[in-house]
Enzyme design. Structure first.
Site, PDB file in Angstrom:
ATOM      1  N   GLU A 266     -11.226 -86.435 -18.187  1.00 38.08           N
ATOM      2  CA  GLU A 266     -10.065 -85.733 -18.726  1.00 38.08           C
ATOM      3  C   GLU A 266     -10.381 -84.786 -19.896  1.00 38.08           C
ATOM      4  O   GLU A 266      -9.882 -84.958 -21.010  1.00 38.08           O
ATOM      5  CB  GLU A 266      -8.992 -86.735 -19.151  1.00 38.08           C
ATOM      6  CG  GLU A 266      -8.421 -87.517 -17.989  1.00 38.08           C
ATOM      7  CD  GLU A 266      -7.307 -88.465 -18.392  1.00 38.08           C
ATOM      8  OE1 GLU A 266      -7.087 -88.674 -19.601  1.00 38.08           O
ATOM      9  OE2 GLU A 266      -6.646 -88.989 -17.489  1.00 38.08           O
TER      10      GLU A 266
ATOM     11  N   GLU B 113      -7.997 -92.442 -11.502  1.00 39.29           N
ATOM     12  CA  GLU B 113      -7.070 -93.256 -12.304  1.00 39.29           C
ATOM     13  C   GLU B 113      -5.667 -93.106 -11.744  1.00 39.29           C
ATOM     14  O   GLU B 113      -5.237 -92.007 -11.399  1.00 39.29           O
ATOM     15  CB  GLU B 113      -7.015 -92.816 -13.777  1.00 39.29           C
ATOM     16  CG  GLU B 113      -8.190 -93.200 -14.625  1.00 39.29           C
ATOM     17  CD  GLU B 113      -7.996 -92.800 -16.091  1.00 39.29           C
ATOM     18  OE1 GLU B 113      -6.830 -92.666 -16.538  1.00 39.29           O
ATOM     19  OE2 GLU B 113      -9.015 -92.604 -16.768  1.00 39.29           O
TER      20      GLU B 113
END
Length: 472
Positions: A182, A378
């Site tokens: 991320e 995720e």
């Protein structure tokens, strides 16, 4: 995990609006043979043993009063560093194929730091669980931060050196690698808004941090390939951007937000170019930038997507606003709005499984044959309680949405739940629980929740002899 500017109702509404429905009665549709089932964690959020590693930017950040809502730190966290055999046993009994964890650069910088990961990887292999490490999950060493951190190009080169060191030590037992987690959130929350470590409030002057992380990804891919790795990806966070209305100002703001949070981090990796108008804002001249983009855009073997929720975006509202626990400056050319009409998690994030299908189908349409196989690296939610039926409903809905995307032609190869354990949830401290396993942060006792047992049954139904033997 993603703690981004998701369009959601406030957390105060979560307790009354959260869904209480259980999973659908009919079984989860079967995914193809070879589909990779796993769970995810990150080093700073679970390992503890802070005295056994160099400090990270998160240690410095949490030491500042007011940075973390409950005033806590991750000095102990789940004490995974000392209790990893117990956690690997939980993975084995759950029946997952793979465990996505992160390797702490500050720990590797410390004497004996790689020894811990040697032991962890050996334990995973002995349990029949495939190790899938992420090389960077936001915990930059303080020594690197003091040298300029991600705002300096040199950090990308140092990251590649670190990647080579780890691969040389562990590559005989690890084939599947993730470079970064991320970079969008680390840029936005850590460097633009100051809500995460390193706590900088640079707004658009944070863009060099985005470029240098992407360059670090490309250099790490080269280093891993040189060490013999053949299965490499990145874990980028993505979600659909929904305009607040069809008014031109709202549509323009939503397009810009999508450019900034989605395409800025996907286009360079998948297309080898920045979206129009953003390349000019990156460091270096045109020739240097073109050379960097060749490195960033070299092929990856798969593309990781972290998905939590869509975001509703409209035109700027002319003043600083509080949203989702973040201060949104008036200078931003967009404003994030609430999404109404959906249940929300304890974090206040809307539960919209169908948006995962939308996202993946749109990605396939946008990138075509430049999009490699996709892995959901995720997906998860924050809810309290051991009888966490809301989490079961959330996971059930998102797995069905993922299967619908597969039926519509998206090449999806795996799914990782966030997270195995309740953990240190960044600026939220210990106030949010994303785990399939409850952790008592006083005693560190682990207790599998109802969602753990539900997922174990799903995996048995999906999996064949190996998984049935592991969980039977």
């Amino acid at each position: 995990m993603a703690n981004t500017v998701n369009a959601a109702s406030t957390a105060s509404t979560a307790s009354t609006a959260a869904t209480t429905s259980t999973a659908a009665a009919d079984p989860i549709p079967r995914f193809p043979a070879g589909f990779l089932w796993g769970v995810s964690t990150s080093a700073h959020q679970i390992e503890g043993a802070a005295d056994r590693r160099e400090p990270s930017v998160w240690d410095a950040f949490t030491a500042e009063p007011g940075r973390v809502k409950d005033g806590s730190t991750a000095a102990v966290a789940c004490d995974h560093y000392h209790r990893y055999p117990e956690d690997v046993a939980l993975l084995r009994d759950l029946g997952v194929d793979a465990y996505r964890f992160s390797i702490s650069w500050p720990r590797v910088n410390s004497p004996g730091g790689l020894d811990f990961y040697d032991r962890l990887v050996d334990e995973l292999c002995a349990a029949g669980v495939r190790p899938v490490p992420t090389l960077f999950h936001w915990d930059l060493p303080v020594s690197r931060a003091e040298a300029g951190g991600w705002l300096e190009r040199d950090t990308a080169g140092r990251f590649a050196e670190y990647a080579a060191l780890v691969a040389t030590r562990l590559g005989d037992r690890i084939s599947k690698w993730i470079t970064l987690n991320e970079p969008a959130e680390h840029t936005l929350l850590g460097h633009a808004l100051g809500a995460h470590a390193p706590g900088k409030q640079l707004l658009f002057d944070a863009l060099p941090a985005a470029h240098h992380q992407l360059l670090a990804h490309g250099l790490a891919v080269q280093a891993l390939r040189a060490a013999g790795a053949t299965d490499i990806g990145i874990a980028n966070s993505h979600g659909p951007t929904w305009p607040a209305s069809q008014e031109p100002a709202d549509l323009e703001a939503a397009d810009f937000y999508d450019l900034l949070l989605n395409r800025l981090f996907a286009d360079p990796v998948l297309l080898g170019q920045y979206p129009e108008g953003l390349g000019e804002l990156m460091p270096g001249d045109a020739e240097d930038l073109a050379a960097d983009l060749k490195i960033i855009g070299q092929p990856v073997d798969w593309y990781g997507i972290n998905y939590y929720a869509p975001t509703r975006v409209g035109a700027p509202q002319g003043s600083e606003i509080e949203f989702g626990g973040l201060t949104m400056p008036a200078e931003l050319p967009f404003s994030v709005r609430e999404i109404e009409g959906y249940p929300v998690t304890d974090f206040g994030w809307p539960v919209v499984p169908e948006a995962l299908t939308e996202l993946l189908v749109d990605f396939r349409g946008r990138y075509g044959d430049r999009l490699p196989p996709v892995v959901i690296t995720e997906n998860g939610c924050s809810y309290e309680g051991l009888d966490d039926q809301e989490r079961i409903s959330y996971l059930d809905g998102h797995l069905r949405a993922l299967h619908r995307a597969s039926e519509q032609g998206v090449d999806v190869r795996g799914y990782f739940v966030w997270s195995l354990l309740d953990n240190f949830e960044w600026a939220e401290g210990y106030a949010r629980r994303f785990g399939l396993v409850h952790v008592d942060f006083e005693t560190l006792e682990r207790t599998p929740k109802a969602s753990y047992h539900w997922l174990r049954d799903v995996l048995k139904a999906q999996g064949g002899p190996r998984r049935q033997a592991a969980t039977g």
